[in-house]
Design an enzyme around this catalytic site. Sequence first.
Site, mmCIF file in Angstrom:
data_model
loop_
_atom_site.group_PDB
_atom_site.id
_atom_site.type_symbol
_atom_site.label_atom_id
_atom_site.label_comp_id
_atom_site.label_asym_id
_atom_site.label_seq_id
_atom_site.Cartn_x
_atom_site.Cartn_y
_atom_site.Cartn_z
ATOM 1 C CB CYS A 8 -10.447 -34.901 -41.985
ATOM 2 S SG CYS A 8 -10.608 -33.269 -43.073
ATOM 3 N N GLY B 258 -3.618 -27.944 -29.668
ATOM 4 C CA GLY B 258 -5.112 -27.326 -29.627
ATOM 5 C C GLY B 258 -5.075 -26.382 -28.359
ATOM 6 C CE LYS C 176 -4.288 -30.341 -45.333
ATOM 7 N NZ LYS C 176 -4.925 -30.173 -44.428
ATOM 8 C CE LYS D 35 -4.452 -33.448 -34.890
ATOM 9 N NZ LYS D 35 -3.889 -33.372 -36.346
HETATM 10 O O1 RRO Z 1 -7.585 -29.915 -44.355
HETATM 11 C C1 RRO Z 1 -8.967 -29.608 -43.823
HETATM 12 O O2 RRO Z 1 -9.534 -29.314 -43.902
HETATM 13 C C2 RRO Z 1 -8.350 -30.055 -42.197
HETATM 14 C C3 RRO Z 1 -7.912 -31.224 -41.752
HETATM 15 BR BR1 RRO Z 1 -7.769 -32.755 -42.852
HETATM 16 C C4 RRO Z 1 -8.354 -32.158 -40.534
HETATM 17 O O3 RRO Z 1 -7.465 -32.529 -39.943
HETATM 18 N N1 RRO Z 1 -8.131 -30.645 -39.131
HETATM 19 C C5 RRO Z 1 -8.347 -29.766 -40.365
HETATM 20 O O4 RRO Z 1 -9.565 -28.812 -39.287
HETATM 21 N N2 RRO Z 1 -8.943 -28.986 -41.822
#
Ligand code: RRO
Length: 314
Positions: A132, A251, A48, A166
């Site tokens: 994010c 994806g 994560k 990313k």
């Molecule tokens: O933790 C999130 O809300 C999250 C992250 Br870090 C991300 O890179 N992509 C996403 O869809 N959720």
Amino acid sequence: MSSSISLSTKIAGSVLSSCLYNASGPLCSTAEELQAIGKSHAGAILSKSATLQKRQGNEEPRYVDTRWGSINSMGLPNKGYEFYAQFAQTAQAYDKPYFMSVSGLSHEDNLHIIKELANFENIAAIELNLSCPNVPGKPQTGYDFDQSRYILELVCAQAKQPIGVKLPPYFDMPHFEMMAAVLNDFPISFVTCINSIGNGLVIDRDSESVVIKPKHGFGGIGGDFIKPTALANVRKFYTLLDKKISIIGCGGVKNGADAFEHILCGASAVQIGTQFMREGTGCFERVAGELTDLMREKGYQNIESFRGKLRDIT
Ligand code: RRO
């Protein structure tokens, strides 16, 4: 006849016996979850996204699965970078590389984490998350090309481990070119295309309400719906980036055919997010089996035989 078909690949100098592994996000936050990926058929373990300090993330409900995919606004819940750095030791028990996703809340945080990670062994590469969509008040760095260049300058000067990035999805040809021009200026090993499509809105018609609580229901979209956008991003960066930068597709991958399409567009490895969340670690073996069957039908013995060879209509 026993098959000699191989799904193996190489990312950031590490060999993966399968090109399929988890996307950062679902089921990769705790030691138990990361160990389960270690024991599975996934070709690598990816953590994560980690911040400097541990975080609870956004209010629940913050993840909803629908027929066509998912919406999330998790808000970076994670145990803090030290936990994921220390897990590298545990990850050695599994015969696969351990990648760590890093998503500092500021350039300073990212730089601090990257410098600290230099003290840890067995982190095969760092996936720097520039995309994010869910931290209120924090824009996605990947949509700001100058900021992306700035953070890559800082990080690449300090990183001991190989760096990958990313990326968010791009939708306009000049944007692909502008980001590729940035990325080609740095010694990065890979890019992962794509993060969720940011700030979608899923609603429940019956209750006339949004379905997740944070940000008035706005969240990142994953799953079936985003596959064409993911494939376009894989394909475009495959054509624009230096060939020494690998592309990792992410994806809309639910089955072997989806993974095949990502590889045909140029992906050297394929991550599974929404479907992994639904199915658990069994997805890596199932999708690998389906991809192997498809390759056998088509007469391909390894992924390099068809990787990037998508044809135009002539
Ligand atoms: O933790 C999130 O809300 C999250 C992250 Br870090 C991300 O890179 N992509 C996403 O869809 N959720």
